[in-house]
Every structure is written in C-alpha cells, then in structure tokens.
Write a protein that holds these residues in place. Sequence first.
Motif, PDB file in Angstrom:
ATOM      1  N   ASN A  61     -12.987  81.420   5.514  1.00 21.62           N
ATOM      2  CA  ASN A  61     -13.110  82.467   6.527  1.00 21.62           C
ATOM      3  C   ASN A  61     -12.606  81.966   7.887  1.00 21.62           C
ATOM      4  O   ASN A  61     -13.382  81.847   8.839  1.00 21.62           O
ATOM      5  CB  ASN A  61     -14.586  82.899   6.625  1.00 21.62           C
ATOM      6  N   MET A  63     -10.755  83.330  10.149  1.00 20.48           N
ATOM      7  CA  MET A  63     -10.630  84.366  11.198  1.00 20.48           C
ATOM      8  C   MET A  63      -9.379  84.104  12.044  1.00 20.48           C
ATOM      9  O   MET A  63      -8.328  83.877  11.496  1.00 20.48           O
ATOM     10  CB  MET A  63     -11.917  84.495  11.997  1.00 20.48           C
ATOM     11  N   ASP A  66      -7.117  88.853  14.315  1.00 14.65           N
ATOM     12  CA  ASP A  66      -7.218  89.843  13.245  1.00 14.65           C
ATOM     13  C   ASP A  66      -7.682  91.199  13.774  1.00 14.65           C
ATOM     14  O   ASP A  66      -8.237  92.007  13.039  1.00 14.65           O
ATOM     15  CB  ASP A  66      -8.194  89.355  12.152  1.00 14.65           C
ATOM     16  N   CYS A  68     -10.131  92.017  15.549  1.00 15.55           N
ATOM     17  CA  CYS A  68     -11.565  92.243  15.369  1.00 15.55           C
ATOM     18  C   CYS A  68     -12.377  91.351  16.308  1.00 15.55           C
ATOM     19  O   CYS A  68     -12.101  90.154  16.412  1.00 15.55           O
ATOM     20  CB  CYS A  68     -11.938  91.939  13.911  1.00 15.55           C
ATOM     21  N   SER A 102      -0.500  96.721  14.055  1.00 16.96           N
ATOM     22  CA  SER A 102      -1.900  96.287  13.967  1.00 16.96           C
ATOM     23  C   SER A 102      -2.483  96.146  15.374  1.00 16.96           C
ATOM     24  O   SER A 102      -1.762  95.906  16.349  1.00 16.96           O
ATOM     25  CB  SER A 102      -2.010  94.964  13.211  1.00 16.96           C
ATOM     26  N   GLU A 135      -2.677  90.939  10.450  1.00 14.48           N
ATOM     27  CA  GLU A 135      -3.403  92.009   9.762  1.00 14.48           C
ATOM     28  C   GLU A 135      -4.800  92.156  10.349  1.00 14.48           C
ATOM     29  O   GLU A 135      -5.447  91.166  10.656  1.00 14.48           O
ATOM     30  CB  GLU A 135      -3.466  91.701   8.272  1.00 14.48           C
ATOM     31  N   ASP A 136      -5.221  93.399  10.491  1.00  8.74           N
ATOM     32  CA  ASP A 136      -6.532  93.661  11.091  1.00  8.74           C
ATOM     33  C   ASP A 136      -7.656  93.554  10.075  1.00  8.74           C
ATOM     34  O   ASP A 136      -7.474  93.872   8.899  1.00  8.74           O
ATOM     35  CB  ASP A 136      -6.562  95.081  11.689  1.00  8.74           C
ATOM     36  N   SER A 137      -8.797  93.129  10.602  1.00 15.41           N
ATOM     37  CA  SER A 137     -10.040  93.198   9.815  1.00 15.41           C
ATOM     38  C   SER A 137     -10.943  94.200  10.509  1.00 15.41           C
ATOM     39  O   SER A 137     -10.975  94.260  11.743  1.00 15.41           O
ATOM     40  CB  SER A 137     -10.765  91.853   9.802  1.00 15.41           C
ATOM     41  N   ASP A 138     -11.696  94.948   9.729  1.00 15.14           N
ATOM     42  CA  ASP A 138     -12.624  95.893  10.355  1.00 15.14           C
ATOM     43  C   ASP A 138     -13.956  95.244  10.692  1.00 15.14           C
ATOM     44  O   ASP A 138     -14.677  95.707  11.563  1.00 15.14           O
ATOM     45  CB  ASP A 138     -12.825  97.116   9.457  1.00 15.14           C
ATOM     46  N   CYS A 140     -15.871  91.289  11.277  1.00 17.79           N
ATOM     47  CA  CYS A 140     -15.661  89.850  11.430  1.00 17.79           C
ATOM     48  C   CYS A 140     -17.011  89.212  11.766  1.00 17.79           C
ATOM     49  O   CYS A 140     -17.195  88.664  12.854  1.00 17.79           O
ATOM     50  CB  CYS A 140     -14.611  89.535  12.485  1.00 17.79           C
ATOM     51  N   SER A 143     -18.023  86.090  14.090  1.00 20.35           N
ATOM     52  CA  SER A 143     -16.922  85.733  14.994  1.00 20.35           C
ATOM     53  C   SER A 143     -17.430  85.418  16.407  1.00 20.35           C
ATOM     54  O   SER A 143     -16.970  84.478  17.050  1.00 20.35           O
ATOM     55  CB  SER A 143     -15.884  86.853  14.989  1.00 20.35           C
TER      56      SER A 143
END
Length: 328
Positions: A61, A63, A66, A68, A102, A135-138, A140, A143
């Motif tokens: 992970n 991160m 991203d 987010c 993105s 690329e996006d993450s919705d 995280c 984080s």
Amino acid sequence: MPRTPTTERCFTVRTYNAIDNDIETLKNNIADAKTRSHFLGGIVRLAAHDFMDYDQNSSGNPMGPDGCFDPSHPSNAGLPADVWCANCTLKLLYDKKYSHVSRADFWIAAANAVIRQTSIGNSLDLMETFVWGREDSDVCAGSGDRLPTPSGCEQVEGVFLERMGLTWVDAVALMGAHTLGRGANEFSGHEGTWVDTDEDAQVFDKQYYEEIYLNSWRPRNMGEGTQDWTTGGPSDGGNTRMMLNTDICLVHDIDGNLPCCTSDEDTCGGFEAAARRCPFYSQIDVRWEARQAVGEMLGGSYPNTNNVPFYTAFAEGWRKGKFSHYFS
Ligand code: HEM
C-alpha cells in the motif's frame, strides 16, 4: 511507463496550458491579497499532500499521488474546507472542464501552474518533467497518518527521507514551498505567513530560507499542542509571522532546548525565550545536512537575487515526489 504530455489523446500540452490559463484567471479574480495567497498556497499544499503519503517501505500500500486525501485528518485541515470542496473554485473548474483526466494529474498540473506563475520572471516552469497517467483512488485509509505533524522535528526525516526516499536537499527544497500561502487558526491552529506579508506569500522564491535566518524567532503558545514560532516583541500586536517547529528544525536544534530564541536580537526581549539562544546544528548532528541545504538555497551571501539553487533543487524534489508511485 509515465507518459509525457505531447500528442496523447488524453492529457495533451493543450490541456496542460489550459489548466495554467484557468488557474491564472481564478487567481486574478481574487482581489484580496490574503485570500489570493491562500488560494495559491492551498493548491500547492493539496498536490503535495497527495504525494507526501508515499511509503517506499509499504509494498502492499505505497499510496503516493493518487488523487486522494483523508478530509477528516487534522493534517489536512483546511483542504476540504477551502481548496477541494463542492463549491471550491478549483473543484468546480475540474468538474466543469477537466474531469476526463485524473484528479492526481490535475492537482499536479494546477500546482505547477501556481509555481510557474508565482516564480520570479515565471522562470520555474515544471512542464518538462510533467507526466500524466496517475490513477485516482477513492479511499486512502491511513494516508493522513503518513503526513507530517508540525510539532516534531523527526517528522521531516520520517516523511521525506524514510518513507519517500528523498535526500535532505530534496526535503529542504520542498519545504521552501512554505514561502506561499499561510496557516490559519481555524484549520491547523497555526496562524500567519512564513514570509513578511500576504503579497510576499504570493511569490515563489527563496524568501522562506532567508526568513529562517534573518528573523529573531521565538516560541508562541508554549506548552500547547499548537506551539509554533513568531517574531516581534510584546508591543508588536499586529504580527502574523509564523514558522512551525518543522521549519525551525531545519537549522536549529530545538529538541530539549525550548524555550529559546533563534537570534540574540532584543526582539525576543520580554519573553522567556530571550534567555537562551537556540543552537545551530553542528557537523556532528544528523540534521547538519539540512542546515547545509538551507545554506545552499540562500544562493550566496545576503542580499542576493539568486533563486537558481532553490529552483533547481525544488524541481528535482518535486519531480521525485510526484512520480513516487512509479518508483515502487
Ligand atoms: C514537515 C513537513 C510539513 C509540515 C509539518 C507542514 C505543515 C503545514 C501546516 C500546519 C500548514 C498550515 C495549514 C493551515 O492552517 O491552513 C501548512 C501550509 C502549507 N503547506 Fe505545509 N507542511 C509541510 C510540508 C510542506 C510541503 C513539502 C509543501 C509543498 C511542497 C507544503 C506546502 C504548504 C503550503 C503551500 C501551505 C500554505 C497553504 C495555504 O495557504 O492554504 N508543505 N503546512
């Protein structure tokens, strides 16, 4: 592989330049200097917080950039209120014109626009090293816990050196972004600008480093969670100058030495801090390299207008930071 903004169908040079133009328009629509500096600073902070959660040691992970951030985490206070909210101009711009790219790419391009437009003579153009394709993450989760808190000196090492894998020069250069924008009581609890005025806080230059050295900084809010640094004596009621521990720590050894004053000048007079001068790091300290790097960013003996060392180092630190997920 990262993609460069040349002729690809998605994020083209035209997209990049259009974002730059749109940021300039939004900026020019803000008349008030304080609001404008916060608008500019907020964009750079948003992009930086997106990549500052990168952890090279977490293969599952990592991160990084991203698109987010955790809006409920105290380290992000202010971002969901003023920078990336339903009615925030930056988000409205994204939703209206750029949602085909993105968020992560948009945030970096918007921050690059701020940096170019606010650098001296528009000379810090980061387009050359811009790539798209993040690329996006919705979500995280966790984080925010990877972001630095302003109180502890060890935070700089933890985030930049250990997790992001950057050098001291990279880290110190990235911290120079605090020349833009401000902190606020209602968000972080740290009120003020790192540089002299709200006008100066709209200029991306080496002033942050000069301020560390030239001013007589004394602790503010001693014993509280919001302890930070300010300048001026008891009669200087309108003073809104501010440094965080993590800024002062780049040069001064304050661990175990508070309260202290960064200079002998009598501007610390009337405060307990005046009794002790905060020591500089010496060559045997682990943060000696940080102090050396701050010295490099100053561009020679004061005064001078040489921003080249800062700009060169910032471009490199920023390049590594915003690419961090490609290194994993
Ligand atoms: C040890 C590392 C860092 C700490 C502890 C830290 C902490 C903070 C805090 C507490 C604020 C005030 C937020 C508010 O009250 O609204 C702030 C603002 C800001 N930070 Fe940092 N920061 C760090 C590193 C960075 C880096 C690496 C960048 C960019 C490369 C950056 C860019 C900014 C900017 C531009 C602002 C002003 C935002 C505005 O005007 O809204 N910071 N930071």
